[in-house]
Design a protein around this motif. Sequence first.
Motif, PDB file in Angstrom:
ATOM      1  N   MET A   1       3.204  33.569   6.429  1.00 13.52           N
ATOM      2  CA  MET A   1       2.977  34.366   5.220  1.00 13.52           C
ATOM      3  C   MET A   1       1.667  34.893   5.013  1.00 13.52           C
ATOM      4  O   MET A   1       1.244  35.873   4.723  1.00 13.52           O
ATOM      5  CB  MET A   1       3.362  33.514   3.892  1.00 13.52           C
ATOM      6  N   THR A   2       0.626  34.045   5.536  1.00 13.20           N
ATOM      7  CA  THR A   2      -0.998  34.282   5.421  1.00 13.20           C
ATOM      8  C   THR A   2      -1.388  35.109   6.282  1.00 13.20           C
ATOM      9  O   THR A   2      -2.452  35.589   6.125  1.00 13.20           O
ATOM     10  CB  THR A   2      -1.856  32.910   5.060  1.00 13.20           C
ATOM     11  N   HIS A   3      -0.876  34.761   7.790  1.00 18.24           N
ATOM     12  CA  HIS A   3      -1.680  35.310   8.869  1.00 18.24           C
ATOM     13  C   HIS A   3      -0.662  35.968   9.788  1.00 18.24           C
ATOM     14  O   HIS A   3       0.343  35.518  10.123  1.00 18.24           O
ATOM     15  CB  HIS A   3      -2.421  34.122   9.677  1.00 18.24           C
ATOM     16  N   PRO A   4      -1.106  37.166  10.476  1.00 19.90           N
ATOM     17  CA  PRO A   4      -0.337  37.771  11.460  1.00 19.90           C
ATOM     18  C   PRO A   4       0.071  36.910  12.501  1.00 19.90           C
ATOM     19  O   PRO A   4      -0.872  36.030  12.695  1.00 19.90           O
ATOM     20  CB  PRO A   4      -1.072  39.146  11.608  1.00 19.90           C
ATOM     21  N   SER A   5       0.869  37.409  13.712  1.00 23.21           N
ATOM     22  CA  SER A   5       0.951  36.506  14.803  1.00 23.21           C
ATOM     23  C   SER A   5      -0.177  36.720  15.780  1.00 23.21           C
ATOM     24  O   SER A   5      -1.188  37.884  15.433  1.00 23.21           O
ATOM     25  CB  SER A   5       2.227  37.116  15.544  1.00 23.21           C
ATOM     26  N   LEU A   6      -0.534  35.957  16.807  1.00 18.40           N
ATOM     27  CA  LEU A   6      -1.577  35.880  17.562  1.00 18.40           C
ATOM     28  C   LEU A   6      -1.813  37.337  18.328  1.00 18.40           C
ATOM     29  O   LEU A   6      -2.859  38.014  18.337  1.00 18.40           O
ATOM     30  CB  LEU A   6      -1.877  34.750  18.247  1.00 18.40           C
ATOM     31  N   ILE A   7      -0.565  37.967  18.792  1.00 20.34           N
ATOM     32  CA  ILE A   7      -0.738  38.930  19.666  1.00 20.34           C
ATOM     33  C   ILE A   7      -1.038  40.106  18.744  1.00 20.34           C
ATOM     34  O   ILE A   7      -1.684  41.125  19.170  1.00 20.34           O
ATOM     35  CB  ILE A   7       0.769  39.103  20.234  1.00 20.34           C
ATOM     36  N   LYS A   8      -0.518  40.269  17.465  1.00 19.24           N
ATOM     37  CA  LYS A   8      -0.664  41.325  16.709  1.00 19.24           C
ATOM     38  C   LYS A   8      -2.382  41.391  16.263  1.00 19.24           C
ATOM     39  O   LYS A   8      -2.957  42.542  16.463  1.00 19.24           O
ATOM     40  CB  LYS A   8      -0.056  41.321  15.380  1.00 19.24           C
ATOM     41  N   ARG A   9      -3.035  40.221  15.955  1.00 16.43           N
ATOM     42  CA  ARG A   9      -4.290  40.038  15.904  1.00 16.43           C
ATOM     43  C   ARG A   9      -5.068  40.506  16.954  1.00 16.43           C
ATOM     44  O   ARG A   9      -6.311  41.313  16.863  1.00 16.43           O
ATOM     45  CB  ARG A   9      -4.846  38.816  15.496  1.00 16.43           C
ATOM     46  N   ILE A  10      -4.639  40.123  18.044  1.00 17.52           N
ATOM     47  CA  ILE A  10      -5.538  40.465  19.306  1.00 17.52           C
ATOM     48  C   ILE A  10      -5.483  42.083  19.713  1.00 17.52           C
ATOM     49  O   ILE A  10      -6.363  42.638  19.857  1.00 17.52           O
ATOM     50  CB  ILE A  10      -5.120  39.622  20.488  1.00 17.52           C
ATOM     51  N   ASP A  11      -4.193  42.584  19.303  1.00 15.92           N
ATOM     52  CA  ASP A  11      -4.036  43.891  19.588  1.00 15.92           C
ATOM     53  C   ASP A  11      -4.796  44.928  18.545  1.00 15.92           C
ATOM     54  O   ASP A  11      -5.613  45.810  19.078  1.00 15.92           O
ATOM     55  CB  ASP A  11      -2.643  44.379  19.305  1.00 15.92           C
ATOM     56  N   ASN A  12      -4.979  44.296  17.477  1.00  8.05           N
ATOM     57  CA  ASN A  12      -5.961  44.761  16.279  1.00  8.05           C
ATOM     58  C   ASN A  12      -7.292  44.871  16.850  1.00  8.05           C
ATOM     59  O   ASN A  12      -8.098  45.631  16.438  1.00  8.05           O
ATOM     60  CB  ASN A  12      -5.811  44.097  15.088  1.00  8.05           C
ATOM     61  N   ILE A  13      -7.694  43.722  17.196  1.00  9.43           N
ATOM     62  CA  ILE A  13      -9.112  43.273  17.591  1.00  9.43           C
ATOM     63  C   ILE A  13      -9.406  44.349  18.954  1.00  9.43           C
ATOM     64  O   ILE A  13     -10.588  44.881  18.914  1.00  9.43           O
ATOM     65  CB  ILE A  13      -9.441  41.854  18.108  1.00  9.43           C
ATOM     66  N   MET A  14      -8.509  44.377  19.901  1.00  8.80           N
ATOM     67  CA  MET A  14      -9.026  45.103  21.072  1.00  8.80           C
ATOM     68  C   MET A  14      -9.135  46.533  20.453  1.00  8.80           C
ATOM     69  O   MET A  14      -9.788  47.451  21.429  1.00  8.80           O
ATOM     70  CB  MET A  14      -7.874  44.971  22.197  1.00  8.80           C
ATOM     71  N   ALA A  15      -8.388  46.959  19.466  1.00  3.18           N
ATOM     72  CA  ALA A  15      -8.345  48.629  19.068  1.00  3.18           C
ATOM     73  C   ALA A  15      -9.734  48.915  18.430  1.00  3.18           C
ATOM     74  O   ALA A  15      -9.847  49.743  17.965  1.00  3.18           O
ATOM     75  CB  ALA A  15      -7.111  48.902  18.444  1.00  3.18           C
ATOM     76  N   THR A  16     -10.396  47.861  17.864  1.00  6.66           N
ATOM     77  CA  THR A  16     -11.451  47.854  17.238  1.00  6.66           C
ATOM     78  C   THR A  16     -12.862  48.426  17.840  1.00  6.66           C
ATOM     79  O   THR A  16     -12.944  47.954  18.985  1.00  6.66           O
ATOM     80  CB  THR A  16     -11.882  46.663  16.429  1.00  6.66           C
ATOM     81  N   LYS A  17     -13.283  49.549  17.315  1.00  4.59           N
ATOM     82  CA  LYS A  17     -14.394  50.133  18.195  1.00  4.59           C
ATOM     83  C   LYS A  17     -15.930  49.664  17.393  1.00  4.59           C
ATOM     84  O   LYS A  17     -15.616  49.926  16.057  1.00  4.59           O
ATOM     85  CB  LYS A  17     -14.396  51.573  18.163  1.00  4.59           C
ATOM     86  N   LYS A  18     -16.828  49.535  17.933  1.00  4.71           N
ATOM     87  CA  LYS A  18     -17.929  49.540  17.054  1.00  4.71           C
ATOM     88  C   LYS A  18     -18.581  50.591  16.618  1.00  4.71           C
ATOM     89  O   LYS A  18     -18.362  51.666  17.217  1.00  4.71           O
ATOM     90  CB  LYS A  18     -19.049  48.748  18.155  1.00  4.71           C
TER      91      LYS A  18
END
Length: 304
Positions: free
Chosen positions: A287-304
Amino acid sequence: MNEAILTLLIKSLKISFAFTFLQVIVIYIPYLFVGKIKRKIISQLLFFNVFDFILSGIYLFIVIFIFQLLGIVDDNSLFKTQHPVLYFIVGGFAMTLANSFFALLFPIILKNQTNRLESLPKYSQLLQNKFGVDIPVYTTKKKCINAFAIGFFSTNKIIVLGNELIANCNEDEIEAILFHEYAHHKNKDLIHFYLLLITSCLFFLFFRENFMMFLKSMLPLINDGLAIAIYGGLYGLIFSIIFSRISHNAEYNADSFSAQNTSNSSMVEALRKISFFTEHFIDKGGMTHPSLIKRIDNIMATKK
């Protein structure tokens, strides 16, 4: 002792005990459905202890008793009949105070519990140097594989990094976790959660009687206890859906902020280590945190 005051004391005690007991059940109910190893992992993810909830219950009792004593939050009071709008406003204020222990008082109490926390001035200074903020950073003295930010005023904001994270993560990964927690303060996520809680309490207070009347018009034989249970269930379902969406977005944003200020790989590796330490307990999310794979996908899509 005056009989009326004694009655109010008993009523306030019953309400505060019921709500405190419910909090404990919600927090610790996973222990009932998992094996010994999983229980050990959950205990290292949770930081609050029974004493914290006892303090919360005492605080709740004091708030409830004061407002009951004033006679302005009782459903059957003359004040409600004569001033319905003001009753709703005061009731909302009472609920705001009643739910404020962990948001307002607990961080201050926690900072002074040297048996539970140890200061990490190195990381406090890092936040000061990089972001120009003065937020104390601590580590736990008990075994803990979690990190969290609490408080939302300048006087009570703190960040806590579990001692297992400090011991097993490298410096880049620790900074990634630290910046993730700082992002919750920066983005005012804790204030958003608190406002959502208050709004949900006001929703519960405002619509309760109308819902009960509607339900009894549809089911004349239904008793009050069952009607309240149905209303509470629907209220809880709506609240949990909204809270989960807001909380997941907050986690995605905090992950992205951390990745932008460290590196994508540091944040990803930090999450993978936490996953490993918890024997992949966090991988599915909740309920409080997304799945690990979704979090990793989001991080890898993050641009500086």
